[in-house]
Design a protein around this motif. Sequence first.
Motif, PDB file in Angstrom:
ATOM      1  N   TRP A 115      63.141  47.212  43.666  1.00 50.27           N
ATOM      2  CA  TRP A 115      62.112  47.657  44.595  1.00 50.27           C
ATOM      3  C   TRP A 115      60.852  46.843  44.383  1.00 50.27           C
ATOM      4  CZ3 TRP A 115      63.813  51.635  47.763  1.00 50.27           C
ATOM      5  CH2 TRP A 115      64.978  52.293  47.340  1.00 50.27           C
ATOM      6  N   GLU A 116      60.161  46.527  45.481  1.00 47.22           N
ATOM      7  CA  GLU A 116      58.942  45.721  45.417  1.00 47.22           C
ATOM      8  C   GLU A 116      57.700  46.594  45.586  1.00 47.22           C
ATOM      9  OE1 GLU A 116      58.856  42.600  48.229  1.00 47.22           O
ATOM     10  OE2 GLU A 116      60.524  41.495  47.356  1.00 47.22           O
ATOM     11  N   ILE A 117      56.680  46.272  44.800  1.00 43.20           N
ATOM     12  CA  ILE A 117      55.340  46.829  44.979  1.00 43.20           C
ATOM     13  C   ILE A 117      54.383  45.655  45.101  1.00 43.20           C
ATOM     14  CG2 ILE A 117      53.487  48.205  43.977  1.00 43.20           C
ATOM     15  CD1 ILE A 117      55.550  49.850  42.531  1.00 43.20           C
ATOM     16  N   ASN A 118      53.631  45.600  46.168  1.00 42.72           N
ATOM     17  CA  ASN A 118      52.686  44.507  46.398  1.00 42.72           C
ATOM     18  C   ASN A 118      51.278  44.959  46.036  1.00 42.72           C
ATOM     19  OD1 ASN A 118      54.546  42.542  47.648  1.00 42.72           O
ATOM     20  ND2 ASN A 118      54.731  44.105  49.224  1.00 42.72           N
ATOM     21  N   ALA A 119      50.591  44.116  45.280  1.00 41.82           N
ATOM     22  CA  ALA A 119      49.191  44.353  44.931  1.00 41.82           C
ATOM     23  C   ALA A 119      48.362  43.259  45.601  1.00 41.82           C
ATOM     24  CB  ALA A 119      48.996  44.329  43.422  1.00 41.82           C
ATOM     25  N   MET A 120      47.430  43.660  46.465  1.00 38.06           N
ATOM     26  CA  MET A 120      46.728  42.702  47.314  1.00 38.06           C
ATOM     27  C   MET A 120      45.273  42.539  46.888  1.00 38.06           C
ATOM     28  SD  MET A 120      49.388  42.227  49.156  1.00 38.06           S
ATOM     29  CE  MET A 120      48.740  41.131  50.425  1.00 38.06           C
ATOM     30  N   ASN A 121      44.805  41.282  46.895  1.00 39.82           N
ATOM     31  CA  ASN A 121      43.399  40.954  46.650  1.00 39.82           C
ATOM     32  C   ASN A 121      42.881  41.546  45.336  1.00 39.82           C
ATOM     33  OD1 ASN A 121      43.112  39.523  49.102  1.00 39.82           O
ATOM     34  ND2 ASN A 121      42.828  41.447  50.208  1.00 39.82           N
ATOM     35  N   ILE A 122      43.599  41.273  44.257  1.00 37.06           N
ATOM     36  CA  ILE A 122      43.207  41.780  42.940  1.00 37.06           C
ATOM     37  C   ILE A 122      42.268  40.777  42.282  1.00 37.06           C
ATOM     38  CG2 ILE A 122      44.025  42.600  40.715  1.00 37.06           C
ATOM     39  CD1 ILE A 122      44.864  44.287  43.154  1.00 37.06           C
ATOM     40  N   ALA A 123      41.111  41.256  41.872  1.00 34.58           N
ATOM     41  CA  ALA A 123      40.081  40.382  41.309  1.00 34.58           C
ATOM     42  C   ALA A 123      40.393  40.011  39.866  1.00 34.58           C
ATOM     43  CB  ALA A 123      38.720  41.069  41.380  1.00 34.58           C
ATOM     44  N   CYS A 124      40.090  38.768  39.528  1.00 34.45           N
ATOM     45  CA  CYS A 124      40.115  38.317  38.132  1.00 34.45           C
ATOM     46  C   CYS A 124      38.653  38.202  37.688  1.00 34.45           C
ATOM     47  CB  CYS A 124      40.835  36.985  38.007  1.00 34.45           C
ATOM     48  SG  CYS A 124      40.907  36.348  36.321  1.00 34.45           S
ATOM     49  N   THR A 125      38.186  39.157  36.935  1.00 36.56           N
ATOM     50  CA  THR A 125      36.778  39.201  36.571  1.00 36.56           C
ATOM     51  C   THR A 125      36.530  38.448  35.272  1.00 36.56           C
ATOM     52  OG1 THR A 125      36.998  41.249  35.298  1.00 36.56           O
ATOM     53  CG2 THR A 125      36.602  41.457  37.664  1.00 36.56           C
ATOM     54  N   ASP A 126      35.295  37.994  35.098  1.00 34.27           N
ATOM     55  CA  ASP A 126      34.925  37.319  33.860  1.00 34.27           C
ATOM     56  C   ASP A 126      35.083  38.239  32.660  1.00 34.27           C
ATOM     57  OD1 ASP A 126      34.357  35.093  35.302  1.00 34.27           O
ATOM     58  OD2 ASP A 126      32.183  35.332  35.254  1.00 34.27           O
ATOM     59  N   ALA A 127      34.828  39.527  32.865  1.00 31.33           N
ATOM     60  CA  ALA A 127      34.821  40.462  31.741  1.00 31.33           C
ATOM     61  C   ALA A 127      36.227  40.924  31.360  1.00 31.33           C
ATOM     62  CB  ALA A 127      33.954  41.684  32.088  1.00 31.33           C
ATOM     63  N   LYS A 128      37.096  41.181  32.371  1.00 25.67           N
ATOM     64  CA  LYS A 128      38.369  41.842  32.079  1.00 25.67           C
ATOM     65  C   LYS A 128      39.598  41.054  32.507  1.00 25.67           C
ATOM     66  CE  LYS A 128      36.511  46.550  32.357  1.00 25.67           C
ATOM     67  NZ  LYS A 128      36.651  47.879  32.990  1.00 25.67           N
ATOM     68  N   GLY A 129      39.427  39.958  33.230  1.00 22.81           N
ATOM     69  CA  GLY A 129      40.613  39.293  33.748  1.00 22.81           C
ATOM     70  C   GLY A 129      41.303  40.193  34.762  1.00 22.81           C
TER      71      GLY A 129
END
Length: 255
Positions: free
Chosen positions: A188-202
């Motif tokens: 089964w697929e779960i799509n995660a869209m427009n996830i930010a990579c932040t300087d603090a947490k990745g």
Amino acid sequence: TTLEYIGKFSWTDLRNCKAYGGNGDSYTSVMQTDANWVNLTGSFYINLVSPFWYDQDYGFYRVYQLISQPFVIAVSKVVNVLGSTGINLMSMSVIAVYKQEEGPDSKKEYGTNAKDMYADFKLILLTECSDYMMLARTDDDTFEFDGTGAGESNTDNTQVVTGDFNAELDPENSDCLNNKGFICSQLWEINAMNIACTDAKGRDFSGEYTLTFTKECKSVADIGQDLYDHCDTFLTNHPQLDDNRIALSTDLVWR
């Protein structure tokens, strides 16, 4: 001209991926996140290499990177033994997390105060159920993500929430991976869209993933009347399964 490249690599192939000549450390790494999971991580590159001069080879080359694709292969060290007793009848685990596309640097798009990169990710979940049953999802089925206590140092993971994900209703495989078997395995697929990579947490996908399913017996055409009757009798003898949706949960550590 469009170039197409297809490659298949085993776990051993990926672990043996090293610099030309086989010297140095592997370009991939294995991380044991906890007692249940081992992750193989790395990046796949395709580079275009050309001589520095068009008619002579001076030993210097121009290199242009065509693609860079990070990947994670998550392998569960826990094997569930499924049987007709109703114990461990169904299970679910995350077997892959990978990035589909990296978006623009928001600093360029939205000004100097923005520092995040955005990307789309895909999570692949494996379900297994026994007694010749298979799982299905409809518009009435739900998906929930819970990051409570899943962040670093047992803090809550607030980087992603349920609304960031879209769980597909149809499995990747239309039938069971082992269509004639006692155990039905489905992806089964779960799509995660427009996830930010932040300087603090990745990026952090750690947390508990819960999906609901309906269950059904495999078709008579696939398993025969006798095995279909076995499945139907099992459901009749376990009305708690026959009358309610099934909610399966799995934990993931990925950051």
